[in-house]
Design a protein around this motif. Structure first.
Motif, mmCIF file in Angstrom:
data_model
loop_
_atom_site.group_PDB
_atom_site.id
_atom_site.type_symbol
_atom_site.label_atom_id
_atom_site.label_comp_id
_atom_site.label_asym_id
_atom_site.label_seq_id
_atom_site.Cartn_x
_atom_site.Cartn_y
_atom_site.Cartn_z
ATOM 1 N N GLY A 131 -3.038 -19.478 43.000
ATOM 2 C CA GLY A 131 -2.179 -20.389 42.261
ATOM 3 C C GLY A 131 -3.013 -21.471 41.607
ATOM 4 O O GLY A 131 -3.878 -22.085 42.258
ATOM 5 N N LEU A 132 -2.786 -21.704 40.320
ATOM 6 C CA LEU A 132 -3.568 -22.685 39.565
ATOM 7 C C LEU A 132 -2.708 -23.893 39.183
ATOM 8 O O LEU A 132 -1.496 -23.776 39.002
ATOM 9 C CB LEU A 132 -4.149 -22.053 38.303
ATOM 10 N N ALA A 133 -3.385 -25.031 39.048
ATOM 11 C CA ALA A 133 -2.724 -26.262 38.625
ATOM 12 C C ALA A 133 -2.768 -26.431 37.113
ATOM 13 O O ALA A 133 -2.251 -27.403 36.575
ATOM 14 C CB ALA A 133 -3.375 -27.471 39.298
ATOM 15 N N GLN A 134 -3.373 -25.468 36.423
ATOM 16 C CA GLN A 134 -3.508 -25.513 34.969
ATOM 17 C C GLN A 134 -3.498 -24.081 34.449
ATOM 18 O O GLN A 134 -4.055 -23.182 35.079
ATOM 19 C CB GLN A 134 -4.827 -26.205 34.601
ATOM 20 N N VAL A 135 -2.864 -23.861 33.319
ATOM 21 C CA VAL A 135 -2.783 -22.516 32.756
ATOM 22 C C VAL A 135 -4.121 -22.152 32.102
ATOM 23 O O VAL A 135 -4.642 -22.903 31.278
ATOM 24 C CB VAL A 135 -1.643 -22.412 31.724
ATOM 25 N N LEU A 136 -4.669 -20.986 32.510
ATOM 26 C CA LEU A 136 -5.939 -20.508 31.968
ATOM 27 C C LEU A 136 -5.783 -19.070 31.482
ATOM 28 O O LEU A 136 -4.867 -18.354 31.887
ATOM 29 C CB LEU A 136 -7.039 -20.565 33.041
ATOM 30 N N ASP A 137 -6.711 -18.653 30.635
ATOM 31 C CA ASP A 137 -6.766 -17.274 30.173
ATOM 32 C C ASP A 137 -7.255 -16.400 31.328
ATOM 33 O O ASP A 137 -8.340 -16.640 31.874
ATOM 34 C CB ASP A 137 -7.724 -17.174 28.982
ATOM 35 N N PRO A 138 -6.479 -15.384 31.747
ATOM 36 C CA PRO A 138 -6.930 -14.527 32.852
ATOM 37 C C PRO A 138 -8.309 -13.913 32.630
ATOM 38 O O PRO A 138 -9.081 -13.757 33.583
ATOM 39 C CB PRO A 138 -5.840 -13.450 32.921
ATOM 40 N N ALA A 139 -8.633 -13.577 31.382
ATOM 41 C CA ALA A 139 -9.945 -13.004 31.099
ATOM 42 C C ALA A 139 -11.059 -14.009 31.400
ATOM 43 O O ALA A 139 -12.140 -13.642 31.881
ATOM 44 C CB ALA A 139 -10.019 -12.544 29.645
ATOM 45 N N GLU A 140 -10.814 -15.285 31.122
ATOM 46 C CA GLU A 140 -11.807 -16.322 31.404
ATOM 47 C C GLU A 140 -11.955 -16.524 32.912
ATOM 48 O O GLU A 140 -13.066 -16.700 33.424
ATOM 49 C CB GLU A 140 -11.409 -17.629 30.725
ATOM 50 N N VAL A 141 -10.847 -16.486 33.633
ATOM 51 C CA VAL A 141 -10.904 -16.597 35.091
ATOM 52 C C VAL A 141 -11.681 -15.416 35.668
ATOM 53 O O VAL A 141 -12.489 -15.578 36.595
ATOM 54 C CB VAL A 141 -9.477 -16.662 35.682
ATOM 55 N N HIS A 142 -11.446 -14.217 35.124
ATOM 56 C CA HIS A 142 -12.180 -13.024 35.543
ATOM 57 C C HIS A 142 -13.683 -13.267 35.406
ATOM 58 O O HIS A 142 -14.455 -13.036 36.353
ATOM 59 C CB HIS A 142 -11.736 -11.843 34.671
ATOM 60 N N ARG A 143 -14.105 -13.737 34.252
ATOM 61 C CA ARG A 143 -15.532 -13.962 34.007
ATOM 62 C C ARG A 143 -16.094 -15.011 34.958
ATOM 63 O O ARG A 143 -17.164 -14.819 35.561
ATOM 64 C CB ARG A 143 -15.741 -14.408 32.559
ATOM 65 N N MET A 144 -15.393 -16.111 35.130
ATOM 66 C CA MET A 144 -15.882 -17.215 35.952
ATOM 67 C C MET A 144 -16.012 -16.808 37.416
ATOM 68 O O MET A 144 -16.995 -17.135 38.085
ATOM 69 C CB MET A 144 -14.942 -18.413 35.805
ATOM 70 N N LEU A 145 -15.029 -16.068 37.926
ATOM 71 C CA LEU A 145 -15.080 -15.644 39.323
ATOM 72 C C LEU A 145 -16.181 -14.625 39.541
ATOM 73 O O LEU A 145 -16.935 -14.698 40.523
ATOM 74 C CB LEU A 145 -13.733 -15.067 39.750
ATOM 75 N N ASP A 146 -16.295 -13.660 38.643
ATOM 76 C CA ASP A 146 -17.284 -12.605 38.826
ATOM 77 C C ASP A 146 -18.701 -13.164 38.782
ATOM 78 O O ASP A 146 -19.586 -12.701 39.509
ATOM 79 C CB ASP A 146 -17.100 -11.526 37.754
ATOM 80 N N GLU A 147 -18.929 -14.176 37.946
ATOM 81 C CA GLU A 147 -20.251 -14.802 37.868
ATOM 82 C C GLU A 147 -20.571 -15.601 39.130
ATOM 83 O O GLU A 147 -21.745 -15.799 39.458
ATOM 84 C CB GLU A 147 -20.316 -15.725 36.650
ATOM 85 N N SER A 148 -19.533 -16.047 39.854
ATOM 86 C CA SER A 148 -19.734 -16.926 41.009
ATOM 87 C C SER A 148 -19.792 -16.179 42.328
ATOM 88 O O SER A 148 -20.184 -16.761 43.342
ATOM 89 C CB SER A 148 -18.606 -17.973 41.066
ATOM 90 N N LEU A 149 -19.415 -14.898 42.341
ATOM 91 C CA LEU A 149 -19.465 -14.100 43.558
ATOM 92 C C LEU A 149 -20.779 -13.331 43.644
ATOM 93 O O LEU A 149 -21.366 -12.997 42.611
ATOM 94 C CB LEU A 149 -18.295 -13.116 43.593
ATOM 95 N N PRO A 150 -21.253 -13.031 44.851
ATOM 96 C CA PRO A 150 -22.502 -12.250 44.973
ATOM 97 C C PRO A 150 -22.296 -10.813 44.506
ATOM 98 O O PRO A 150 -21.180 -10.283 44.549
ATOM 99 C CB PRO A 150 -22.794 -12.312 46.487
ATOM 100 N N ASP A 151 -23.380 -10.173 44.073
ATOM 101 C CA ASP A 151 -23.314 -8.771 43.684
ATOM 102 C C ASP A 151 -22.831 -7.936 44.870
ATOM 103 O O ASP A 151 -23.327 -8.087 45.995
ATOM 104 C CB ASP A 151 -24.690 -8.273 43.233
ATOM 105 N N GLY A 152 -21.892 -7.052 44.606
ATOM 106 C CA GLY A 152 -21.286 -6.256 45.667
ATOM 107 C C GLY A 152 -19.885 -6.707 45.992
ATOM 108 O O GLY A 152 -19.090 -5.935 46.524
ATOM 109 N N LEU A 153 -19.574 -7.961 45.696
ATOM 110 C CA LEU A 153 -18.200 -8.466 45.709
ATOM 111 C C LEU A 153 -17.864 -8.719 44.244
ATOM 112 O O LEU A 153 -18.234 -9.759 43.687
ATOM 113 C CB LEU A 153 -18.071 -9.744 46.544
ATOM 114 N N ASP A 154 -17.209 -7.761 43.630
ATOM 115 C CA ASP A 154 -17.074 -7.746 42.175
ATOM 116 C C ASP A 154 -15.610 -7.816 41.758
ATOM 117 O O ASP A 154 -14.783 -7.017 42.221
ATOM 118 C CB ASP A 154 -17.699 -6.474 41.603
ATOM 119 N N VAL A 155 -15.299 -8.763 40.878
ATOM 120 C CA VAL A 155 -13.946 -8.881 40.338
ATOM 121 C C VAL A 155 -13.765 -7.815 39.264
ATOM 122 O O VAL A 155 -14.562 -7.704 38.331
ATOM 123 C CB VAL A 155 -13.707 -10.286 39.752
#
Length: 248
Positions: free
Chosen positions: A91-115
Motif C-alpha cells: 500500500g502506497l501513500a502516493q500514486v506511482l507508475d507500477p512500471a517505475e515501482v517495478h524498476r525501483m524494487l528490482d534495482e534494490s533487491l539482491p540478484d536472485g530475488l527478482d521482481v
C-alpha cells in the motif's frame, strides 16, 4: 495532588497517531532463484523492507504504537524451493507508475530475488486467489518414474507424515494432487505436478514421499523444486491461472 508514598499516579497513555489509508495498492510477482531459494520467508520480508527503504517508496503505514509498512504476503514457497510465482501486495501513500515501482524494487533487491511484475490491485483478497500451484520437480538420475506415477494416481489415498509446528502430522497427499506427469530426458527426470492448496498444505516434497510409499523410489537424489505458477484454479482444465490477469 501529590502521590501518597508507595503509590503511583496513573498517567493516561497518549493515543498513537492514526495513519491515512493507502491511496494506491500494487500487487507484486517476484522470483526466488539460485542460492536465494534458501532464503526463508522471514529473511525475504526483511530484505524486501530494506529494498523499499533504499528505493524510497512512499509507503503507507499501519496505525498503532508500532507502525509497519503496509505489506501483505501470500502463499510463500517452502525454504529451499525456487519459485517463479511468489506474490505480495503493498500500500502506497502516493500514486506511482507500477512500471517505475517495478524498476525501483528490482534495482534494490539482491540478484536472485527478482521482481517480475507489478500491477494495480483491483481490490479484494490476493490470498484468496492463490488456490493452487504448479511445480516442476527436477530429479537427476532418477530414471523412468512413470510406473510410480501411475500407481500414485490410481490410489484413492496416499498417507504421508511430516513434522509441523504442532508436531508430527499425518495427512493424505493424494487428494491435493490434481495432475502429475513424468518426463525423462537423458539422465534427468522432471515431474510436473499441480497441487491444490488445502489444509494442511501438501508440499512437493510430500509428493515425493508419497511416491516412495507406493513403489521403489531411487535413493540419494537431491531434488530441485521450482514453483512455476500459482493462482486461481481452473477445475475444468486443471490449470493454474495468473492471479494478476483479470478473468476473461
Amino acid at each position: 495532588m501529590a502521590a501518597r508514598p508507595g503509590y503511583r499516579v496513573a498517567v493516561p497513555r497518549t493515543q498513537p497517531e492514526q495513519q491515512a489509508p493507502p491511496v494506491q495498492r500494487l500487487r507484486v510477482r517476484y522470483a526466488k532463484r539460485g542460492r536465494l531459494r534458501f532464503t526463508s520467508h522471514r529473511d525475504f520480508s526483511r530484505a524486501f523492507e530494506r529494498a523499499i527503504f533504499r528505493a524510497r517508496l512512499p509507503m503507507a503505514y499501519s496505525s498503532g504504537f508500532n507502525p509497519h509498512p503496509r505489506i501483505s504476503y501470500a502463499g510463500a514457497a517452502p525454504t529451499g524451493s525456487a519459485s517463479e510465482a511468489e506474490y505480495l501486495e503493498i500500500g502506497l501513500a502516493q500514486v506511482l507508475d507500477p512500471a517505475e515501482v517495478h524498476r525501483m524494487l528490482d534495482e534494490s533487491l539482491p540478484d536472485g530475488l527478482d521482481v517480475l511484475e507489478v500491477v494495480e490491485s483491483p481490490g479484494g483478497s490476493l490470498a484468496d486467489l492463490l488456490q493452487a500451484s504448479r511445480w516442476r520437480i527436477t530429479l537427476p538420475g532418477a530414471g523412468d518414474l512413470n510406473g510410480l506415477v501411475e500407481a500414485f494416481l490410481a490410489a484413492e489415498t496416499v498417507t504421508v507424515e511430516r513434522m509441523t509446528k504442532k508436531g508430527l502430522r499425518e495427512f493424505d497427499a493424494r487428494a491435493a494432487v490434481l495432475s502429475l506427469e513424468a518426463q525423462t530426458s537423458g539422465d534427468v527426470t522432471v515431474l510436473d505436478v499441480v497441487i491444490e492448496h488445502v489444509v494442511p498444505a501438501v508440499r512437493p516434497d510430500d509428493v515425493l514421499t508419497a511416491l516412495a510409499s507406493v513403489g521403489e523410489f531411487p535413493t540419494g537424489i537431491v531434488p530441485l523444486l521450482t514453483r512455476v505458477a500459482q493462482g486461481p484454479l481452473e477445475r475444468a482444465t486443471g490449470t493454474v491461472r495468473d492471479p494478476l490477469t483479470p478473468a476473461s
